[in-house]
Scaffold this motif. Structure first.
Motif, PDB file in Angstrom:
ATOM      1  N   GLU A  81       0.791  -1.215   0.182  1.00 23.24           N
ATOM      2  CA  GLU A  81       0.009   0.262  -0.125  1.00 23.24           C
ATOM      3  C   GLU A  81       0.589   1.456  -0.153  1.00 23.24           C
ATOM      4  OE1 GLU A  81      -2.768  -0.732   3.141  1.00 23.24           O
ATOM      5  OE2 GLU A  81      -3.569  -1.862   2.530  1.00 23.24           O
ATOM      6  N   THR A  82       2.047   1.405   1.103  1.00 23.74           N
ATOM      7  CA  THR A  82       2.420   2.356   0.369  1.00 23.74           C
ATOM      8  C   THR A  82       3.191   3.089  -0.132  1.00 23.74           C
ATOM      9  OG1 THR A  82       2.867   1.952   3.429  1.00 23.74           O
ATOM     10  CG2 THR A  82       4.638   3.491   2.068  1.00 23.74           C
ATOM     11  N   ILE A  83       4.632   1.591  -1.024  1.00 24.24           N
ATOM     12  CA  ILE A  83       4.594   2.058  -2.490  1.00 24.24           C
ATOM     13  C   ILE A  83       3.540   1.942  -3.555  1.00 24.24           C
ATOM     14  CG2 ILE A  83       5.890   0.725  -4.336  1.00 24.24           C
ATOM     15  CD1 ILE A  83       7.443  -0.545  -1.787  1.00 24.24           C
ATOM     16  N   SER A  84       2.344   1.537  -3.452  1.00 18.46           N
ATOM     17  CA  SER A  84       1.456   2.068  -4.461  1.00 18.46           C
ATOM     18  C   SER A  84       1.134   3.549  -4.401  1.00 18.46           C
ATOM     19  CB  SER A  84       0.030   0.727  -4.264  1.00 18.46           C
ATOM     20  OG  SER A  84       0.893  -0.584  -4.595  1.00 18.46           O
ATOM     21  N   ASP A  85       1.137   4.303  -2.681  1.00 18.81           N
ATOM     22  CA  ASP A  85       0.686   5.376  -2.728  1.00 18.81           C
ATOM     23  C   ASP A  85       1.665   6.252  -3.806  1.00 18.81           C
ATOM     24  OD1 ASP A  85      -1.586   6.718  -1.265  1.00 18.81           O
ATOM     25  OD2 ASP A  85       0.526   7.282  -0.861  1.00 18.81           O
ATOM     26  N   LEU A  86       2.783   5.911  -3.018  1.00 20.80           N
ATOM     27  CA  LEU A  86       4.105   6.613  -3.736  1.00 20.80           C
ATOM     28  C   LEU A  86       4.095   6.659  -5.015  1.00 20.80           C
ATOM     29  CD1 LEU A  86       7.468   5.749  -1.469  1.00 20.80           C
ATOM     30  CD2 LEU A  86       5.754   7.582  -1.764  1.00 20.80           C
ATOM     31  N   PHE A  87       3.617   5.539  -6.279  1.00 22.15           N
ATOM     32  CA  PHE A  87       3.681   5.391  -7.393  1.00 22.15           C
ATOM     33  C   PHE A  87       2.032   6.126  -7.612  1.00 22.15           C
ATOM     34  CE2 PHE A  87       6.269   2.517  -7.143  1.00 22.15           C
ATOM     35  CZ  PHE A  87       7.212   2.452  -8.766  1.00 22.15           C
ATOM     36  N   ARG A  88       1.280   6.583  -7.405  1.00 17.84           N
ATOM     37  CA  ARG A  88      -0.463   6.842  -7.650  1.00 17.84           C
ATOM     38  C   ARG A  88       0.031   8.867  -7.498  1.00 17.84           C
ATOM     39  NH1 ARG A  88      -4.300   9.998  -4.627  1.00 17.84           N
ATOM     40  NH2 ARG A  88      -2.665   9.401  -2.490  1.00 17.84           N
ATOM     41  N   ARG A  89       0.878   8.486  -5.865  1.00 16.12           N
ATOM     42  CA  ARG A  89       1.020  10.320  -5.784  1.00 16.12           C
ATOM     43  C   ARG A  89       2.025  10.930  -7.010  1.00 16.12           C
ATOM     44  NH1 ARG A  89       2.964  10.321   0.222  1.00 16.12           N
ATOM     45  NH2 ARG A  89       3.148  12.348  -0.123  1.00 16.12           N
ATOM     46  N   LYS A  90       3.777  10.101  -7.783  1.00 13.85           N
ATOM     47  CA  LYS A  90       3.887  10.261  -8.751  1.00 13.85           C
ATOM     48  C   LYS A  90       3.202  11.127  -9.960  1.00 13.85           C
ATOM     49  CE  LYS A  90       8.249   8.984 -11.295  1.00 13.85           C
ATOM     50  NZ  LYS A  90       9.297   8.172 -11.103  1.00 13.85           N
ATOM     51  N   SER A  91       2.173   9.592 -10.197  1.00 19.01           N
ATOM     52  CA  SER A  91       1.712  10.211 -11.612  1.00 19.01           C
ATOM     53  C   SER A  91       0.441  11.312 -10.981  1.00 19.01           C
ATOM     54  CB  SER A  91       0.190   8.718 -11.821  1.00 19.01           C
ATOM     55  OG  SER A  91      -0.644   8.590 -10.156  1.00 19.01           O
TER      56      SER A  91
END
Length: 130
Positions: A81-91
């Motif tokens: 969840e943490t890494i997926s959230d990082l990628f979401r915020r990056k996108s």
């Protein structure tokens, strides 16, 4: 076209082995280098009060504190969840990073952490072990 995978580094070791000092030095050197890289840092704390994230060199890097207990025990959900959230915020353009560094607690077994990066479909498609 194949997307470029973001390198992920796991920094692990016994309590007091110098993980946070190493991480702080790496961040200081990279941020002051000729070709500065943006790093998302995930710091796993174990216990009531997290201290490691306060000891890391303050920089423009993205530092996420996970206090959900030992990362290797809660890894499947929390890390994904943490890494997926990082990628979401990056996108969304809210943050930018070229690599991820995961600092574990001195109690963590790195095996399940590394396995999660390979087994979780999203992480496997978007990250690579460094």
């Amino acid at each position: 076209m194949q997307l470029k995978k973001i390198p992920a580094t796991v920094v692990t070791g016994f309590l007091g082995s110098g993980k946070t000092t190493l991480l702080s030095n790496v961040l200081r050197q990279i941020s002051g280098g000729q070709d500065p890289k943006r790093i998302a840092v995930i710091v796993n704390e174990f216990g009531e009060a997290g201290l490691d994230h306060d000891l890391i060199e303050k920089s423009s890097e993205e530092i996420i504190l996970m206090q959900s207990g030992c990362l290797c025990c809660s890894v499947r959900g929390s890390l994904s969840e943490t890494i997926s959230d990082l990628f979401r915020r990056k996108s969304l353009g809210k943050i930018s990073f070229d690599r991820i560094i995961i600092e574990t607690t001195g109690l963590a077994d790195p095996g399940p952490i590394i396995q999660t990066l390979f087994v979780d479909l999203f992480l496997a498609n978007n990250t690579r072990m460094d």
